[in-house]
Design a protein around this motif. Sequence first.
Motif, PDB file in Angstrom:
ATOM      1  N   PRO A 170       0.822  -1.220   0.000  1.00 34.26           N
ATOM      2  CA  PRO A 170       0.000   0.000   0.000  1.00 34.26           C
ATOM      3  C   PRO A 170       0.851   1.263   0.000  1.00 34.26           C
ATOM      4  O   PRO A 170       1.881   1.335   0.672  1.00 34.26           O
ATOM      5  CB  PRO A 170      -0.814  -0.119   1.295  1.00 34.26           C
ATOM      6  N   THR A 186      -4.939   6.402  -0.990  1.00 31.31           N
ATOM      7  CA  THR A 186      -4.329   5.182  -0.463  1.00 31.31           C
ATOM      8  C   THR A 186      -4.590   4.060  -1.458  1.00 31.31           C
ATOM      9  O   THR A 186      -5.725   3.605  -1.615  1.00 31.31           O
ATOM     10  CB  THR A 186      -4.906   4.812   0.913  1.00 31.31           C
ATOM     11  N   THR A 188      -3.908   0.237  -2.790  1.00 30.07           N
ATOM     12  CA  THR A 188      -3.554  -1.069  -2.229  1.00 30.07           C
ATOM     13  C   THR A 188      -3.553  -2.127  -3.328  1.00 30.07           C
ATOM     14  O   THR A 188      -4.558  -2.289  -4.029  1.00 30.07           O
ATOM     15  CB  THR A 188      -4.555  -1.476  -1.136  1.00 30.07           C
TER      16      THR A 188
END
Length: 555
Positions: A170, A186, A188
């Motif tokens: 991440p 963010t 991931t």
Amino acid sequence: MVGYVVVSGDDWKIERVNLQRYVTVDFRKLLEREESFLNCLCEQGVRRAVQSVEEMRMVTVRFKDTSCYTMRWVWGDDSLQKRVVLLAEDGGDVEDLGMCSHELETLLDSLYDGIWVIDRHGITVRVNKAMERIAGIKASDVTGMHVLSAVELGYTETAVTLKAMEAKQPVTMFDVYRSGIRCLNTSTPIYNQAGEVWGVIACIRDMTEIEELQKKLLRYEWEARAYNERVGKDDYFTFEVPSSDLTGVQRELAKAASVNHPVLLLGETGTGKTFAASRIHELSYRQSKPFVPVNCGAIPPDLLEAELFGYEGGAFTGAKQAGKLGVVDLAEGGTVFLDEVAELPLAMQVKLLHLLDGSGYRRVGGRQQIIPDIRVIAATNHSLDSLLHSGKFRRDLYYRLCGLVVTLPALRGNPQQIKIWVDFFLKRIQRDAGKKRLLSPAVLEALCEHSWPGNLRELKTCIELMFELSETEVVGLDCLPESISSTGKRQREHRPVRLNDAVESLEKELILASLERTGSTYKTAKELGVSQATVARKAKRYRAHKDYIEHEPLY
């Protein structure tokens, strides 16, 4: 799920394939050879006859190599006739697959945060409705587009998803989208059963609302702090005084509060510049907004810009990831008080000049020019003339500040003003401590004779100290600090005193102290060995501050 195929048009032209490694080789080759997904199904033979495309919303496909898959398709973009064909291994519940797909779409579109999904090739496969709102785009603008192309077209500034794919972990970074909104991204990576990255999902949080909430919270904290400091306390410049010096200051402060112009407060150290600035704020139309004082001499020069104007996340080593609001941000709508403004480095003086001229400022590491709604009050105890002559203070900044100047008087050589402040501080300390103290005439005389280089700050400290040291209600000379008692003693030794004046001074001290202690002219007369009529006459002559009992109580 083993993967998906993106198709378009009525003939289901294959545009993109994303399948897991364990999908049969024959099926992979077939997809590479054929342009139409429908033709692939016809060549391999569908388990049951398919009469229409709609009937293929949920079917089981068995290929010649005996592999079997459950297939379901959903609209990727119905306006462009794009479909996403989902494939799952046979053996799973077909209805569950359909339900999961539908629930996934509903779930993603009901999220408040933006979602941007790419496959292992960096192609955008999904953008939810929140992402459309945040970025100011349509899903059809970027679906099927490589994320680097989205960057080139200005839809976003940074391909955070690709960074997460490269790092295989991440990655969280700030990003700015075409709408101008600053977001926290963010990204991931998503892995298949073989441990390979087959895509990345990015969760995008709009930081504008969070920053606004943070600003409001910090402003409320400043307002609460300022309110708590004001509640139950007298301000130095709010009470009525007979001193012409102080009434003149009050008029000047009221005049300064009536306009929205920068103010320069001049005065020696301890003359109450902070309280004067607070008074101007409270009398102005900005009184309901924050009053934020800053001591420019107490902040290291390297940190001044960040403290005053704030900084963006990652602007320098050790900076908070989310950035930080500056003093000017916290004072939005209110007043910034720059104490010891002469201590500002020349580079910061230029930035302050731009702020006062209405050009605004930029946060450290920021790009956006911010125009605040604030009022600036500056103060110094230095001689600006000497600073201007030495080049330590910019003339253009001085000319911007000197339009409205208030000079606060010193205590030195002004016994009338000293008595007023002594009475003010003594009453406030008595109220806070819940006990009474009375200064003897000799103590008051010594205070009036002192030069008070520290002005109000020194006087306040002295009164507090004597109040605590005194074991009786009457504060005597033994409680005076050595620096003050020695000064008064030297001055009295060099000053001729008439005998009658000395006798009268001692008589006044004894009578007033006894009256304060006993509360009765009869008791004072008995204590001093004189008649009650003499005590009453002299108390009136010496102007005792209260009416004392003029008869002996019956109990």
